[in-house]
Design a protein around this motif. Structure first.
Motif, short mmCIF file in Angstrom:
data_model
loop_
_atom_site.label_atom_id
_atom_site.label_comp_id
_atom_site.label_asym_id
_atom_site.label_seq_id
_atom_site.Cartn_x
_atom_site.Cartn_y
_atom_site.Cartn_z
N UNK A 1 6.09 0.71 -26.74
CA UNK A 1 6.96 1.07 -25.49
C UNK A 1 6.78 -0.30 -24.47
N UNK A 2 7.88 -0.83 -24.37
CA UNK A 2 7.93 -1.97 -23.30
C UNK A 2 8.45 -1.56 -22.03
N UNK A 3 7.73 -1.86 -21.13
CA UNK A 3 8.31 -1.39 -19.75
C UNK A 3 8.42 -2.58 -19.01
N UNK A 4 9.66 -2.91 -18.64
CA UNK A 4 10.09 -4.26 -17.94
C UNK A 4 10.22 -4.12 -16.67
N UNK A 5 9.58 -4.73 -15.74
CA UNK A 5 9.73 -4.40 -14.28
C UNK A 5 11.06 -5.48 -13.62
N UNK A 6 12.04 -4.63 -13.10
CA UNK A 6 12.92 -5.38 -12.63
C UNK A 6 12.96 -5.64 -11.16
N UNK A 7 12.37 -4.44 -10.21
CA UNK A 7 12.53 -4.58 -8.94
C UNK A 7 11.39 -3.51 -8.68
N UNK A 8 10.62 -3.99 -7.23
CA UNK A 8 9.75 -3.55 -6.77
C UNK A 8 9.74 -3.77 -5.31
N UNK A 9 9.81 -2.37 -4.23
CA UNK A 9 9.75 -2.55 -3.03
C UNK A 9 9.17 -1.45 -2.30
N UNK A 10 8.75 -1.75 -1.12
CA UNK A 10 7.85 -0.55 -0.44
C UNK A 10 8.74 0.49 0.19
N UNK A 11 8.41 1.81 -0.09
CA UNK A 11 8.95 2.71 0.61
C UNK A 11 8.87 2.92 2.20
N UNK A 12 7.69 2.38 2.56
CA UNK A 12 7.26 2.42 3.89
C UNK A 12 6.39 1.22 3.94
N UNK A 13 6.50 0.09 5.22
CA UNK A 13 5.73 -1.29 4.90
C UNK A 13 4.29 -0.93 5.47
N UNK A 14 3.78 0.09 4.87
CA UNK A 14 2.32 0.26 5.10
C UNK A 14 1.25 0.40 4.09
N UNK A 15 0.00 0.24 4.20
CA UNK A 15 -0.82 0.55 2.84
C UNK A 15 -2.27 0.61 3.29
N UNK A 16 -2.90 1.38 2.47
CA UNK A 16 -4.37 1.69 2.72
C UNK A 16 -5.26 0.97 1.89
N UNK A 17 -6.56 0.37 2.43
CA UNK A 17 -7.31 -0.08 1.62
C UNK A 17 -8.71 0.66 2.05
N UNK A 18 -9.73 1.33 1.02
CA UNK A 18 -10.60 2.07 1.57
C UNK A 18 -11.92 1.14 0.50
N UNK A 19 -12.91 0.90 1.78
CA UNK A 19 -14.01 0.53 1.25
C UNK A 19 -15.07 1.85 0.75
N UNK A 20 -14.92 2.24 -0.43
CA UNK A 20 -15.21 3.63 -0.90
C UNK A 20 -16.44 3.67 -1.46
N UNK A 21 -16.79 4.90 -1.60
CA UNK A 21 -18.23 5.41 -2.20
C UNK A 21 -18.28 4.69 -3.89
N UNK A 22 -17.15 4.83 -4.39
CA UNK A 22 -17.20 4.35 -5.62
C UNK A 22 -17.00 2.81 -5.75
N UNK A 23 -17.07 1.91 -4.75
CA UNK A 23 -16.78 0.72 -4.55
C UNK A 23 -18.24 0.13 -4.89
N UNK A 24 -17.97 -1.41 -5.25
CA UNK A 24 -19.20 -2.08 -5.91
C UNK A 24 -20.43 -2.11 -5.03
N UNK A 25 -20.03 -2.41 -3.56
CA UNK A 25 -21.18 -2.67 -2.61
C UNK A 25 -21.29 -1.56 -1.68
N UNK A 26 -21.10 -0.23 -2.05
CA UNK A 26 -21.14 0.76 -1.28
C UNK A 26 -22.68 0.82 -0.90
N UNK A 27 -23.63 0.71 -1.52
CA UNK A 27 -25.13 0.98 -1.41
C UNK A 27 -25.41 -0.02 -0.60
#
Length: 330
Positions: free
Chosen positions: A77-103
């Motif tokens: 199955x090929x999925x071809x991306x024709x367009x992508x746009x944000x619903x809201x102009x905000x996003x979140x990044x988490x420095x999380x407990x599963x991240x590489x440098x948590x410890x």
């Protein structure tokens, strides 16, 4: 729409033919990190209507499944991306407990909220805060007044690169399958190159393919080392094709310039080996190269890059330029 799982017994949300174009709305499971920025009425409704008991075993909100007529195991199955746009102009990044440098950061987690500048197509940080306890509940909503939001990363701009983090066909295994680890069916592949103008190819596991997508991102670095990218709600327009002229055993990405094979394993060395073998097989099948020819070519011309190192099954992709080959061989 499901929260945290793929399930090949789910009824399709729609049925389409090969070649059809579909609009997909994806919603982030990180909207609660800053509900005043990342929640509108529709997003809030999803959070309210999907009880915590009905979430998991994974964390991602995924849209689908979409049944593509004629897709059968053995097809691609090929999925071809024709367009992508944000619903809201905000996003979140988490420095999380599963991240590489948590410890290395005294077991402290941080949330950074980014805003998109549509004119420059860059993202900049609005603020960062220390997460109040352990980030372990999908969809938890943090009261903005309960945390101290501090300005960070002044004058730094990150190029926007919208893409699906999690997308693919339904796994062959029955039951609720965790969305966190990627697999041969796709899922949480996290390749930041899967954006407008590219195609991802998936080996079909069940009748109809049952395509699902979510976990969309504004931007991501190879490795995704803190645990997440810039997680966001993204609306997509995609086109599906059932292919019987490609033989693959794991997701394959085609961009304007590159072919990329993917592989996954808890051991990044093993994932690298698998990605190389996938590309060698692809070159034998599509370019007529022998194993020794392909092996030599990969050593002198291919790039091996870590797709992500934080999802249990680590990801590696082998990236090879298309213009190495005569035009007739593409």
């Amino acid at each position: 729409m499901s929260w945290g799982y793929f399930d090949n017994s789910q009824e399709p949300v729609c049925r389409v033919e090969s070649g059809d174009i579909v609009r997909i709305e994806t919603v982030s499971h990180h909207a609660g990190d800053a509900p005043d920025y990342m929640m509108d009425e529709g997003v809030r409704k999803i959070y309210d209507e999907i009880d915590v008991e009905n979430r998991g075993p994974g964390v991602h909100i995924v849209t689908g499944p979409i049944h593509v007529e004629g897709a059968e195991p053995g097809d691609v199955l090929e999925c071809r991306i024709l367009n992508l746009e944000p619903r809201l102009p905000y996003g979140s990044n988490v420095c999380a407990n599963w991240g590489l440098l948590y410890d290395d950061f005294d077991d402290t987690e941080y949330v950074t909220i980014y805003e998109v500048d549509q004119e420059t197509q860059t993202a900049h940080a609005r603020f960062q805060y220390e997460y109040p306890d352990l980030y372990d509940t999908p969809g938890r909503i943090i009261d903005p007044k309960s945390v101290d939001r501090e300005p960070v990363l002044a004058d730094i701009r990150v190029p926007v690169r919208y893409h699906f983090g999690t997308a693919g066909v339904a796994p062959a295994a029955d039951g609720k399958i965790d969305t966190v680890p990627p697999g041969i069916y796709g899922g949480n592949v996290d390749n930041r190159n899967f954006n407008v103008g590219t195609s991802m190819y998936y080996p079909v596991q069940v009748e109809g393919g049952l395509f699902t997508a979510g976990d969309s991102h504004i931007a991501e670095g190879d490795g995704e080392i803190s645990g997440t990218a810039i997680e966001a709600h993204v609306d997509a327009v995609v086109q599906f094709f059932v292919r019987d002229d490609i033989d693959i055993s794991a997701p394959l990405l085609e961009t304007e310039e590159y072919w990329m094979t993917h592989a996954f394993d808890a051991d990044l060395d093993i994932a690298t080996r698998k990605a190389a073998l996938e590309m060698i097989s692809f070159l034998e099948e599509t370019k007529g190269l022998s194993e020794p020819e392909s092996y030599s070519l990969l050593s002198v011309a291919a790039d091996f890059q870590s797709t992500q190192v934080v999802n249990g099954e680590k990801g590696m992709h082998c990236k090879l330029r298309k213009d190495l080959f005569p035009p007739s061989s593409d």
